[in-house]
Design a protein around this motif. Structure first.
Motif, PDB file in Angstrom:
ATOM      1  N   LYS A   3       0.825  -1.213   0.000  1.00 55.22           N
ATOM      2  CA  LYS A   3       0.000   0.000   0.000  1.00 55.22           C
ATOM      3  C   LYS A   3       0.856   1.257   0.000  1.00 55.22           C
ATOM      4  O   LYS A   3       0.571   2.209  -0.738  1.00 55.22           O
ATOM      5  CB  LYS A   3      -0.950  -0.003   1.195  1.00 55.22           C
ATOM      6  N   LYS A  39       0.951   4.277  -2.764  1.00 46.43           N
ATOM      7  CA  LYS A  39       0.642   5.648  -2.345  1.00 46.43           C
ATOM      8  C   LYS A  39       1.784   6.599  -2.701  1.00 46.43           C
ATOM      9  O   LYS A  39       1.549   7.700  -3.211  1.00 46.43           O
ATOM     10  CB  LYS A  39       0.369   5.708  -0.845  1.00 46.43           C
ATOM     11  N   GLU A  67      -7.291   5.763  -4.350  1.00 41.16           N
ATOM     12  CA  GLU A  67      -8.031   5.278  -3.183  1.00 41.16           C
ATOM     13  C   GLU A  67      -7.995   3.747  -3.134  1.00 41.16           C
ATOM     14  O   GLU A  67      -8.449   3.084  -4.067  1.00 41.16           O
ATOM     15  CB  GLU A  67      -9.475   5.758  -3.240  1.00 41.16           C
ATOM     16  N   ILE A  68      -7.463   3.214  -2.064  1.00 36.70           N
ATOM     17  CA  ILE A  68      -7.398   1.766  -1.871  1.00 36.70           C
ATOM     18  C   ILE A  68      -8.711   1.291  -1.253  1.00 36.70           C
ATOM     19  O   ILE A  68      -9.186   1.868  -0.272  1.00 36.70           O
ATOM     20  CB  ILE A  68      -6.212   1.383  -0.972  1.00 36.70           C
ATOM     21  N   HIS A  69      -9.266   0.229  -1.825  1.00 36.40           N
ATOM     22  CA  HIS A  69     -10.525  -0.328  -1.317  1.00 36.40           C
ATOM     23  C   HIS A  69     -10.334  -1.669  -0.605  1.00 36.40           C
ATOM     24  O   HIS A  69     -11.034  -1.941   0.365  1.00 36.40           O
ATOM     25  CB  HIS A  69     -11.529  -0.488  -2.458  1.00 36.40           C
ATOM     26  N   SER A 122      -7.838  -0.980  -6.078  1.00 40.49           N
ATOM     27  CA  SER A 122      -7.937   0.458  -5.871  1.00 40.49           C
ATOM     28  C   SER A 122      -8.667   1.156  -7.006  1.00 40.49           C
ATOM     29  O   SER A 122      -8.934   0.574  -8.053  1.00 40.49           O
ATOM     30  CB  SER A 122      -6.533   1.055  -5.698  1.00 40.49           C
TER      31      SER A 122
END
Length: 122
Positions: free
Chosen positions: A8, A12, A62-64, A77
């Motif tokens: 992650k 980012k 945006e990470i889901h 994402s």
């Protein structure tokens, strides 16, 4: 630091224009990737990520979901190049050796203007 955290944070940092830092911190020596639009080495991908950030300084990432299993991590994402972009649903699959990313796959699907499936993509 967990593999999920590393995956992650790598994404980012790259999305924010810090691909050199992401690669320095998290990528192993024998890194390879499988994006069909670029050569398979770390430097080529790092420079492409840097160029994308320059061209799209207002990128939204945006990470889901994040899934981990042994030496593999998958990150689902939503990536938008700007606030007006519907974006792309992306899945990055990472393979690790000794807490370093050594292999990366990425798959994307554009978010359509209308969806038949009311559950959505995220």
């Amino acid at each position: 630091m967990t593999k999920k955290y590393i995956a992650k944070d790598f994404l980012k940092l790259a999305a924010k224009g810090h691909s050199h830092e992401a690669f320095r911190l998290y990528v192993g020596v024998n890194f390879k990737h499988h994006n069909v639009y670029f050569k398979g080495d770390a430097n080529t991908l790092m420079l492409a990520m840097e160029e994308s950030s320059r061209q799209n300084p207002n990128k939204i990432f945006e990470i889901h979901h994040t899934i981990g299993d042994k030496d593999m991590v998958a990150v689902h994402s939503h990536v938008k190049q700007n606030t007006n972009d519907r974006g792309i649903a992306v899945v990055h699959i990472f393979r690790f050796e000794s807490e370093k990313i050594v292999e990366l796959w990425d798959l994307g699907q554009a978010v359509p203007p209308e969806m038949v499936n009311k559950n959505g993509m995220f």
